[in-house]
Scaffold this active site. Structure first.
Site, short mmCIF file in Angstrom:
data_model
loop_
_atom_site.label_atom_id
_atom_site.label_comp_id
_atom_site.label_asym_id
_atom_site.label_seq_id
_atom_site.Cartn_x
_atom_site.Cartn_y
_atom_site.Cartn_z
N HIS A 187 -72.67 39.21 35.08
CA HIS A 187 -73.02 40.57 35.50
C HIS A 187 -72.34 40.89 36.83
O HIS A 187 -72.35 40.06 37.74
CB HIS A 187 -74.55 40.69 35.62
CG HIS A 187 -75.00 42.07 35.94
ND1 HIS A 187 -75.04 43.08 35.00
CD2 HIS A 187 -75.39 42.64 37.11
CE1 HIS A 187 -75.45 44.19 35.57
NE2 HIS A 187 -75.67 43.95 36.85
N THR A 243 -61.17 40.16 29.88
CA THR A 243 -60.61 39.22 30.87
C THR A 243 -61.49 37.98 31.03
O THR A 243 -60.99 36.87 31.25
CB THR A 243 -60.38 39.86 32.26
OG1 THR A 243 -61.64 40.21 32.82
CG2 THR A 243 -59.49 41.07 32.19
N ASN A 244 -62.80 38.17 30.92
CA ASN A 244 -63.68 36.99 31.02
C ASN A 244 -63.52 36.09 29.79
O ASN A 244 -63.54 34.86 29.92
CB ASN A 244 -65.13 37.41 31.22
CG ASN A 244 -65.40 37.80 32.66
OD1 ASN A 244 -65.28 36.98 33.57
ND2 ASN A 244 -65.75 39.07 32.88
N LYS A 261 -73.96 45.65 24.39
CA LYS A 261 -75.13 45.90 23.54
C LYS A 261 -76.25 44.97 24.00
O LYS A 261 -75.99 43.85 24.45
CB LYS A 261 -74.81 45.61 22.07
CG LYS A 261 -73.75 46.52 21.49
CD LYS A 261 -74.32 47.91 21.24
CE LYS A 261 -73.26 48.87 20.75
NZ LYS A 261 -73.72 50.27 20.74
N ILE A 262 -77.47 45.46 23.85
CA ILE A 262 -78.60 44.63 24.25
C ILE A 262 -79.08 43.84 23.03
O ILE A 262 -79.33 44.41 21.97
CB ILE A 262 -79.73 45.51 24.84
CG1 ILE A 262 -79.22 46.11 26.16
CG2 ILE A 262 -81.01 44.71 25.07
CD1 ILE A 262 -80.14 47.10 26.80
C1 GAR Z 1 -67.24 42.63 33.55
O1 GAR Z 1 -67.16 43.18 34.83
C2 GAR Z 1 -68.66 42.18 33.25
O2 GAR Z 1 -69.33 41.66 34.36
C3 GAR Z 1 -69.27 43.48 32.84
O3 GAR Z 1 -68.30 44.10 32.02
C4 GAR Z 1 -67.02 43.69 32.48
C5 GAR Z 1 -66.24 43.16 31.30
O4 GAR Z 1 -64.92 42.88 31.65
N1 GAR Z 1 -70.51 43.28 32.13
C6 GAR Z 1 -71.56 44.07 32.25
O5 GAR Z 1 -71.57 45.05 32.96
C7 GAR Z 1 -72.73 43.66 31.42
N2 GAR Z 1 -73.89 44.36 31.84
P1 GAR Z 1 -63.98 42.03 30.71
O6 GAR Z 1 -64.09 42.67 29.33
O7 GAR Z 1 -62.60 42.16 31.29
O8 GAR Z 1 -64.48 40.61 30.71
#
Ligand code: GAR
Length: 195
Positions: free
Chosen positions: A114, A21-22, A96-97
């Site tokens: 985050h 979604t991001n 992944k880091i």
């Molecule tokens: C989001 O909530 C993002 O902040 C989180 O994963 C999700 C991805 O959502 N990221 C982390 O936790 C990184 N440590 P998306 O695939 O719908 O964008």
């Protein structure tokens, strides 16, 4: 930088692992009239990630990398970033880091989103921990990536009230909507103030 319609745009790669979604929000942003970015490449470590459909739909180059061997995976990523002339990396749910090697090559050119009010709740299961601790507020943060997990300079942060009826899932849903809103704003702010 690449010139598009006479305007300079930053060439961006978005890294994802799942839903995307991001990524979708950043694609929408890149298509706006005065957008400062062009998304030229999506990197994904999971061939079944739903988010890849956004890249396909918008005909954006994508690369799926197998992370069984991290070193090999990162070498492939680096080659592709170079080939696509990427100058900003946006991590968007990339689970992944990154090694110091990539972080050093793209020093101060990697952003991450985050789902917490950093420096609180680095790492995983942020919403679960917020609920468990009965916090009154949570939020989301866009920050620069350095070699320590979720610890780089904060670019933008948004606070969100935790409701009495919230559980980790309802909270995750509300925070995600805000994430989708602030990531483009943070990128614009980053480009205008830090580059
Ligand atoms: C989001 O909530 C993002 O902040 C989180 O994963 C999700 C991805 O959502 N990221 C982390 O936790 C990184 N440590 P998306 O695939 O719908 O964008």
């Amino acid at each position: 930088m690449e010139k598009l319609n006479g305007k300079k745009k930053l060439v961006v790669s978005v890294f994802i692992s799942g839903r995307g979604t991001n990524l979708n929000s950043l694609i929408e942003f890149s298509k706006k009239k005065n957008s400062p970015i062009k998304i030229a490449l999506v990197i994904c470590n999971n061939k079944n990630a739903k988010g890849l459909n956004y890249a396909k739909k918008h005909k954006i180059n994508f690369l799926v990398v197998n992370y069984k061997n991290k070193n090999k995976a990162e070498n492939k990523i680096l080659i592709s970033l170079k080939k696509n002339k990427i100058s900003l990396i946006c991590l968007a749910g990339f689970m992944k880091i990154l090694s110091r090697k990539i972080i050093n090559i793209y020093k101060n050119k990697i952003l991450n989103i985050h789902p917490s009010l950093l420096p609180r709740y680095k790492g995983l299961n942020t919403h679960k921990r917020v609920i468990k601790n009965k916090d009154k507020f949570t939020g989301c943060t866009v920050h620069l990536v350095n070699s320590k997990l979720d610890s780089g300079k904060i670019i933008l942060q948004k606070r969100i009230k935790v409701l009495k009826k919230d559980n980790e899932y309802s909270l995750a849903k509300r925070v995600l909507k805000v994430e989708n809103l602030i990531y483009p704003i943070a990128i614009r702010k980053f480009i205008e103030t830090s580059l």
